[in-house]
Design a protein around this motif. Structure first.
Motif, PDB file in Angstrom:
ATOM      1  N   GLU A  13       0.810  -1.215   0.000  1.00  0.00           N
ATOM      2  CA  GLU A  13       0.000   0.000   0.000  1.00  0.00           C
ATOM      3  C   GLU A  13       0.848   1.273   0.000  1.00  0.00           C
ATOM      4  N   TYR A  14       2.144   1.123   0.334  1.00  0.00           N
ATOM      5  CA  TYR A  14       3.036   2.287   0.364  1.00  0.00           C
ATOM      6  C   TYR A  14       3.937   2.384  -0.865  1.00  0.00           C
ATOM      7  N   ASP A  15       3.896   1.381  -1.725  1.00  0.00           N
ATOM      8  CA  ASP A  15       4.726   1.400  -2.930  1.00  0.00           C
ATOM      9  C   ASP A  15       4.396   2.618  -3.795  1.00  0.00           C
ATOM     10  N   GLY A  16       5.415   3.295  -4.240  1.00  0.00           N
ATOM     11  CA  GLY A  16       5.213   4.438  -5.125  1.00  0.00           C
ATOM     12  C   GLY A  16       4.840   5.733  -4.437  1.00  0.00           C
ATOM     13  N   THR A  17       4.779   5.732  -3.111  1.00  0.00           N
ATOM     14  CA  THR A  17       4.443   6.966  -2.398  1.00  0.00           C
ATOM     15  C   THR A  17       5.680   7.847  -2.251  1.00  0.00           C
ATOM     16  N   ARG A  18       5.451   9.120  -1.996  1.00  0.00           N
ATOM     17  CA  ARG A  18       6.557  10.063  -1.860  1.00  0.00           C
ATOM     18  C   ARG A  18       7.500   9.662  -0.729  1.00  0.00           C
ATOM     19  N   HIS A  19       6.941   9.147   0.353  1.00  0.00           N
ATOM     20  CA  HIS A  19       7.733   8.787   1.527  1.00  0.00           C
ATOM     21  C   HIS A  19       8.627   7.574   1.271  1.00  0.00           C
ATOM     22  N   ASN A  20       8.409   6.871   0.164  1.00  0.00           N
ATOM     23  CA  ASN A  20       9.168   5.649  -0.117  1.00  0.00           C
ATOM     24  C   ASN A  20      10.246   5.834  -1.176  1.00  0.00           C
ATOM     25  N   ILE A  21      10.607   7.068  -1.466  1.00  0.00           N
ATOM     26  CA  ILE A  21      11.592   7.298  -2.513  1.00  0.00           C
ATOM     27  C   ILE A  21      12.961   6.734  -2.125  1.00  0.00           C
ATOM     28  N   GLY A  22      13.228   6.627  -0.828  1.00  0.00           N
ATOM     29  CA  GLY A  22      14.474   5.998  -0.377  1.00  0.00           C
ATOM     30  C   GLY A  22      14.503   4.524  -0.726  1.00  0.00           C
ATOM     31  N   PHE A  23      13.379   3.842  -0.513  1.00  0.00           N
ATOM     32  CA  PHE A  23      13.256   2.432  -0.908  1.00  0.00           C
ATOM     33  C   PHE A  23      13.439   2.279  -2.420  1.00  0.00           C
ATOM     34  N   GLU A  24      12.801   3.164  -3.177  1.00  0.00           N
ATOM     35  CA  GLU A  24      12.865   3.065  -4.635  1.00  0.00           C
ATOM     36  C   GLU A  24      14.292   3.251  -5.148  1.00  0.00           C
ATOM     37  N   THR A  25      15.039   4.120  -4.494  1.00  0.00           N
ATOM     38  CA  THR A  25      16.430   4.317  -4.882  1.00  0.00           C
ATOM     39  C   THR A  25      17.239   3.048  -4.647  1.00  0.00           C
ATOM     40  N   LEU A  26      17.008   2.375  -3.522  1.00  0.00           N
ATOM     41  CA  LEU A  26      17.708   1.124  -3.248  1.00  0.00           C
ATOM     42  C   LEU A  26      17.286   0.021  -4.213  1.00  0.00           C
ATOM     43  N   ASP A  27      16.020   0.004  -4.604  1.00  0.00           N
ATOM     44  CA  ASP A  27      15.555  -0.981  -5.590  1.00  0.00           C
ATOM     45  C   ASP A  27      16.284  -0.773  -6.920  1.00  0.00           C
ATOM     46  N   ARG A 135       6.538  20.585  -1.551  1.00  0.00           N
ATOM     47  CA  ARG A 135       5.645  20.792  -0.401  1.00  0.00           C
ATOM     48  C   ARG A 135       4.183  20.628  -0.807  1.00  0.00           C
ATOM     49  N   PRO A 136       3.340  20.230   0.134  1.00  0.00           N
ATOM     50  CA  PRO A 136       1.913  20.128  -0.173  1.00  0.00           C
ATOM     51  C   PRO A 136       1.300  21.515  -0.354  1.00  0.00           C
ATOM     52  N   ARG A 137       0.159  21.546  -1.001  1.00  0.00           N
ATOM     53  CA  ARG A 137      -0.543  22.816  -1.174  1.00  0.00           C
ATOM     54  C   ARG A 137      -0.978  23.355   0.177  1.00  0.00           C
ATOM     55  N   LEU A 138      -1.113  24.644   0.237  1.00  0.00           N
ATOM     56  CA  LEU A 138      -1.525  25.298   1.473  1.00  0.00           C
ATOM     57  C   LEU A 138      -2.858  24.721   1.943  1.00  0.00           C
ATOM     58  N   GLY A 139      -2.897  24.300   3.195  1.00  0.00           N
ATOM     59  CA  GLY A 139      -4.121  23.738   3.751  1.00  0.00           C
ATOM     60  C   GLY A 139      -4.172  22.225   3.703  1.00  0.00           C
ATOM     61  N   SER A 140      -3.247  21.601   2.937  1.00  0.00           N
ATOM     62  CA  SER A 140      -3.213  20.144   2.849  1.00  0.00           C
ATOM     63  C   SER A 140      -2.442  19.565   4.032  1.00  0.00           C
ATOM     64  N   GLU A 141      -2.829  18.372   4.469  1.00  0.00           N
ATOM     65  CA  GLU A 141      -2.140  17.731   5.574  1.00  0.00           C
ATOM     66  C   GLU A 141      -0.858  17.087   5.077  1.00  0.00           C
ATOM     67  N   LEU A 142       0.220  17.279   5.845  1.00  0.00           N
ATOM     68  CA  LEU A 142       1.530  16.756   5.461  1.00  0.00           C
ATOM     69  C   LEU A 142       1.517  15.243   5.353  1.00  0.00           C
ATOM     70  N   VAL A 143       0.878  14.576   6.303  1.00  0.00           N
ATOM     71  CA  VAL A 143       0.890  13.109   6.309  1.00  0.00           C
ATOM     72  C   VAL A 143       0.228  12.534   5.060  1.00  0.00           C
ATOM     73  N   HIS A 144      -0.871  13.155   4.622  1.00  0.00           N
ATOM     74  CA  HIS A 144      -1.554  12.694   3.415  1.00  0.00           C
ATOM     75  C   HIS A 144      -0.694  12.943   2.178  1.00  0.00           C
ATOM     76  N   TYR A 145       0.048  14.030   2.209  1.00  0.00           N
ATOM     77  CA  TYR A 145       0.900  14.376   1.077  1.00  0.00           C
ATOM     78  C   TYR A 145       2.048  13.388   0.924  1.00  0.00           C
ATOM     79  N   VAL A 146       2.787  13.135   2.010  1.00  0.00           N
ATOM     80  CA  VAL A 146       3.954  12.251   1.896  1.00  0.00           C
ATOM     81  C   VAL A 146       3.555  10.800   1.649  1.00  0.00           C
ATOM     82  N   LEU A 147       2.353  10.427   2.074  1.00  0.00           N
ATOM     83  CA  LEU A 147       1.878   9.065   1.830  1.00  0.00           C
ATOM     84  C   LEU A 147       1.085   8.955   0.529  1.00  0.00           C
ATOM     85  N   GLY A 148       1.021  10.074  -0.200  1.00  0.00           N
ATOM     86  CA  GLY A 148       0.375  10.061  -1.508  1.00  0.00           C
ATOM     87  C   GLY A 148       1.373   9.702  -2.595  1.00  0.00           C
ATOM     88  N   ARG A 149       0.874   9.440  -3.773  1.00  0.00           N
ATOM     89  CA  ARG A 149       1.729   9.055  -4.892  1.00  0.00           C
ATOM     90  C   ARG A 149       2.011  10.234  -5.814  1.00  0.00           C
TER      91      ARG A 149
END
Length: 215
Positions: A13-27, A135-149
């Motif tokens: 469920e986290y594949d391809g999300t912004r927060h997983n770019i470190g994993f993708e680099t290792l892949d 950065r996320p748009r003004l008013g957007s939640e950070l957690v939703h942004y980094v866990l988004g694709r």
């Protein structure tokens, strides 16, 4: 031994999300080196390759992002890896999408994974590669942004960023963090300068086109 850590969250469920770019680099890096990152140890999965007479371990923590330090500290202690041989790759909202920066040290900023690593190591004096996700748009939640694709419009920029980060790893292992910073960070500045120098010509071309239309 060098330890190269990519940060992310385990699970499809986290594949391809912004927060997983470190994993993708290792892949990407493991594919280039012809290895798999599958050995379970110290709250993570690892894979090892050898290059230029050196042993390099790639590691993904399996604790979820907020407890990444358990894996990193565990591997560092078990294999007695010196702090100067540690390199952590992670996403950074303080950099524009696709930007890549190598740093010799620094704070965790807003990144919980980095905060956990610094806490478990008790020292922020280790190298890192930051990959910009914007950065996320003004008013957007950070957690939703980094866990988004990433949207399709950012795919190319992020693919290039992953390849650039992998180059940074190779330079770090072979020549050290100073040269990695010089080559990766300076290259980006040169690209930005080149892009800026093109803008007047583009503007002139646009003005010429408008003039031709009016004639």
């Amino acid at each position: 031994m060098h330890l190269i850590v990519g940060l992310g969250n385990i699970g499809k469920e986290y594949d391809g999300t912004r927060h997983n770019i470190g994993f993708e680099t290792l892949d990407y890096l493991s594919g280039k080196k012809g290895i798999t990152i599958t050995k379970k140890e110290q709250h993570g999965v690892t894979g090892v390759y050898r290059e230029d007479g050196q042993k390099i371990m790639l590691a993904k923590p399996t604790t979820y992002m907020n407890n990444s330090g358990l894996c990193v500290a565990g591997l560092m202690n078990f294999y007695d890896i010196p702090l100067e041989n540690l390199l952590v790759i992670y996403d950074d909202i303080d950099l524009a999408t696709g930007d890549v920066r190598v740093r010799q040290r620094g704070s965790a900023g807003t990144h919980n994974g980095m905060r956990s690593i610094i806490q478990h190591l008790g020292n922020p004096e280790f190298s890192r590669i930051r990959i910009g996700i914007g950065r996320p748009r003004l008013g957007s939640e950070l957690v939703h942004y980094v866990l988004g694709r990433f949207p399709k419009s950012e795919f190319t920029a992020m693919e290039n960023a992953v390849m650039e980060a992998a180059k940074g790893v190779d330079i770090f292992v072979k020549d050290g963090v100073d040269l990695a910073m010089n080559r990766i960070n300076v290259r980006k500045k040169a690209d930005q300068k080149k892009h800026a120098e093109k803008k007047p010509d583009e503007k002139k071309t646009a003005e010429s086109n408008e003039l031709e239309k009016s004639e």
